[in-house]
Write a protein that holds these residues in place. Structure first.
Motif, PDB file in Angstrom:
ATOM      1  N   GLY A 121       0.825  -0.948  -0.059  1.00 44.66           N
ATOM      2  CA  GLY A 121       0.203  -0.301   0.031  1.00 44.66           C
ATOM      3  C   GLY A 121       0.595   1.914   0.132  1.00 44.66           C
ATOM      4  O   GLY A 121       2.197   1.736   0.766  1.00 44.66           O
ATOM      5  N   THR A 122       0.916   2.075  -1.043  1.00 44.06           N
ATOM      6  CA  THR A 122       1.285   3.502  -0.631  1.00 44.06           C
ATOM      7  C   THR A 122       0.110   4.298  -1.156  1.00 44.06           C
ATOM      8  O   THR A 122      -0.886   4.119  -1.372  1.00 44.06           O
ATOM      9  CB  THR A 122       1.894   3.224  -1.742  1.00 44.06           C
ATOM     10  OG1 THR A 122       2.966   2.859  -1.825  1.00 44.06           O
ATOM     11  CG2 THR A 122       2.365   5.319  -2.068  1.00 44.06           C
ATOM     12  N   ALA A 123       0.416   5.541  -0.111  1.00 49.03           N
ATOM     13  CA  ALA A 123      -0.502   6.286   0.586  1.00 49.03           C
ATOM     14  C   ALA A 123       0.000   7.745   0.417  1.00 49.03           C
ATOM     15  O   ALA A 123       1.110   7.934   0.128  1.00 49.03           O
ATOM     16  CB  ALA A 123      -1.682   6.486   2.022  1.00 49.03           C
ATOM     17  N   LEU A 124      -0.028   8.888  -0.925  1.00 54.56           N
ATOM     18  CA  LEU A 124      -0.170   9.811  -0.911  1.00 54.56           C
ATOM     19  C   LEU A 124      -1.022  11.144  -0.725  1.00 54.56           C
ATOM     20  O   LEU A 124      -2.234  11.061  -1.006  1.00 54.56           O
ATOM     21  CB  LEU A 124       0.336  10.154  -2.177  1.00 54.56           C
ATOM     22  CG  LEU A 124       0.879  11.022  -3.737  1.00 54.56           C
ATOM     23  CD1 LEU A 124       2.132  10.675  -4.192  1.00 54.56           C
ATOM     24  CD2 LEU A 124      -0.221  11.747  -4.448  1.00 54.56           C
ATOM     25  N   PHE A 125      -0.609  11.631  -0.209  1.00 56.55           N
ATOM     26  CA  PHE A 125      -1.084  13.128  -0.094  1.00 56.55           C
ATOM     27  C   PHE A 125      -0.903  14.445  -1.360  1.00 56.55           C
ATOM     28  O   PHE A 125       0.797  14.487  -0.809  1.00 56.55           O
ATOM     29  CB  PHE A 125      -1.378  13.515   1.436  1.00 56.55           C
ATOM     30  CG  PHE A 125      -2.167  15.387   1.620  1.00 56.55           C
ATOM     31  CD1 PHE A 125      -3.350  14.931   1.604  1.00 56.55           C
ATOM     32  CD2 PHE A 125      -1.305  16.332   1.942  1.00 56.55           C
ATOM     33  CE1 PHE A 125      -4.106  16.049   1.857  1.00 56.55           C
ATOM     34  CE2 PHE A 125      -2.061  17.273   1.626  1.00 56.55           C
ATOM     35  CZ  PHE A 125      -3.310  17.507   1.546  1.00 56.55           C
ATOM     36  N   VAL A 126      -1.558  15.537  -1.300  1.00 61.78           N
ATOM     37  CA  VAL A 126      -1.000  16.309  -2.616  1.00 61.78           C
ATOM     38  C   VAL A 126      -1.832  17.729  -1.829  1.00 61.78           C
ATOM     39  O   VAL A 126      -2.574  17.908  -1.899  1.00 61.78           O
ATOM     40  CB  VAL A 126      -1.124  16.461  -3.638  1.00 61.78           C
ATOM     41  CG1 VAL A 126      -0.869  17.534  -4.563  1.00 61.78           C
ATOM     42  CG2 VAL A 126      -0.435  14.945  -4.353  1.00 61.78           C
ATOM     43  N   GLY A 127      -1.024  18.655  -0.994  1.00 62.77           N
ATOM     44  CA  GLY A 127      -1.990  20.081  -1.128  1.00 62.77           C
ATOM     45  C   GLY A 127      -1.303  21.093  -1.900  1.00 62.77           C
ATOM     46  O   GLY A 127      -0.811  21.356  -2.132  1.00 62.77           O
ATOM     47  N   THR A 128      -2.887  21.908  -2.608  1.00 58.24           N
ATOM     48  CA  THR A 128      -2.698  22.205  -3.341  1.00 58.24           C
ATOM     49  C   THR A 128      -3.171  23.560  -2.400  1.00 58.24           C
ATOM     50  O   THR A 128      -3.847  23.424  -2.304  1.00 58.24           O
ATOM     51  CB  THR A 128      -3.941  22.271  -4.782  1.00 58.24           C
ATOM     52  OG1 THR A 128      -5.204  21.726  -4.205  1.00 58.24           O
ATOM     53  CG2 THR A 128      -3.027  21.175  -5.083  1.00 58.24           C
ATOM     54  N   VAL A 129      -2.676  24.680  -3.702  1.00 61.18           N
ATOM     55  CA  VAL A 129      -3.077  26.335  -3.549  1.00 61.18           C
ATOM     56  C   VAL A 129      -4.494  26.443  -4.015  1.00 61.18           C
ATOM     57  O   VAL A 129      -5.038  26.839  -4.930  1.00 61.18           O
ATOM     58  CB  VAL A 129      -1.965  27.977  -4.161  1.00 61.18           C
ATOM     59  CG1 VAL A 129      -2.663  28.758  -3.455  1.00 61.18           C
ATOM     60  CG2 VAL A 129      -0.698  26.950  -3.632  1.00 61.18           C
ATOM     61  N   ARG A 130      -5.345  26.976  -2.959  1.00 66.43           N
ATOM     62  CA  ARG A 130      -6.873  27.269  -3.188  1.00 66.43           C
ATOM     63  C   ARG A 130      -7.006  28.534  -3.527  1.00 66.43           C
ATOM     64  O   ARG A 130      -6.192  29.126  -3.161  1.00 66.43           O
ATOM     65  CB  ARG A 130      -7.828  26.396  -2.271  1.00 66.43           C
ATOM     66  CG  ARG A 130      -7.909  26.877  -0.839  1.00 66.43           C
ATOM     67  CD  ARG A 130      -8.985  26.460   0.349  1.00 66.43           C
ATOM     68  NE  ARG A 130      -8.983  26.662   1.911  1.00 66.43           N
ATOM     69  CZ  ARG A 130      -7.837  25.881   2.406  1.00 66.43           C
ATOM     70  NH1 ARG A 130      -7.415  24.878   2.282  1.00 66.43           N
ATOM     71  NH2 ARG A 130      -7.659  26.582   3.741  1.00 66.43           N
ATOM     72  N   ASP A 131      -8.128  28.868  -4.456  1.00 69.14           N
ATOM     73  CA  ASP A 131      -9.020  30.097  -4.224  1.00 69.14           C
ATOM     74  C   ASP A 131      -9.365  30.708  -3.126  1.00 69.14           C
ATOM     75  O   ASP A 131      -9.775  31.548  -3.357  1.00 69.14           O
ATOM     76  CB  ASP A 131      -9.615  30.682  -5.627  1.00 69.14           C
ATOM     77  CG  ASP A 131     -11.050  28.899  -5.618  1.00 69.14           C
ATOM     78  OD1 ASP A 131     -11.044  29.095  -4.961  1.00 69.14           O
ATOM     79  OD2 ASP A 131     -11.995  29.398  -6.527  1.00 69.14           O
TER      80      ASP A 131
END
Length: 152
Positions: free
Chosen positions: A43-53
């Motif tokens: 299992g691989t878990a990946l989190f991506v945090g992006t800039v929201r408006d």
């Protein structure tokens, strides 16, 4: 044959921290995902945090991240703690600093473990602790002319 938990692949890797960085250049999900590849990981878990408006009901026009010189050392401390608490096969975390636009990647973290539940839990612990403990500050400028520092 019955499955036992004493197989080496069920344990944490000797050195699971594969990538830790704070960068002023765009981040790559593919780079982080490749960094945590491990033949023993189920299992691989990946989190991506992006800039929201938006944030807190206000429109965000601009955003910048800055950090203390100890930020990468703090990232390592947190990564080591997560690797000690879970059977981590591989772990990676990168955070962006500088001026970002809506939609840009601000942080990418990933954890691979023998099983999916462990990967989810370890990844969540990694991002939550990184956000709460690493000295990285966000400066938001809103469309109404106000601004706010977060994490400072």
């Amino acid at each position: 044959m019955g499955r036992t938990n004493d197989h080496p692949g069920e344990q944490a890797a000797d050195d699971p921290i594969r990538l830790l960085a704070i960068r002023d250049t765009p981040l790559s999900v593919d780079e982080v995902f490749r960094a945590v590849g491990d033949a023993a990981a189920g299992g691989t878990a990946l989190f991506v945090g992006t800039v929201r408006d938006h944030d807190g009901g206000a429109d965000v026009d601009a955003l910048g991240y800055s950090c203390h010189p100890t930020a990468e050392a703090e990232m390592r401390r947190i990564a080591e703690k997560v690797a000690a608490e879970y059977p981590v096969r591989a772990l990676a975390a990168v955070h962006r600093v500088g001026d970002l636009e809506v939609g840009d990647l601000a942080v990418v973290v990933a954890v691979s473990c023998p099983h999916r539940g462990e990967a989810f839990e370890a990844c969540r612990k990694l991002i939550d602790d990184l956000k709460h403990e690493v000295p990285i500050w966000k400066h938001q400028q809103f469309s109404d002319g106000t601004e706010e520092w977060v994490g400072a």
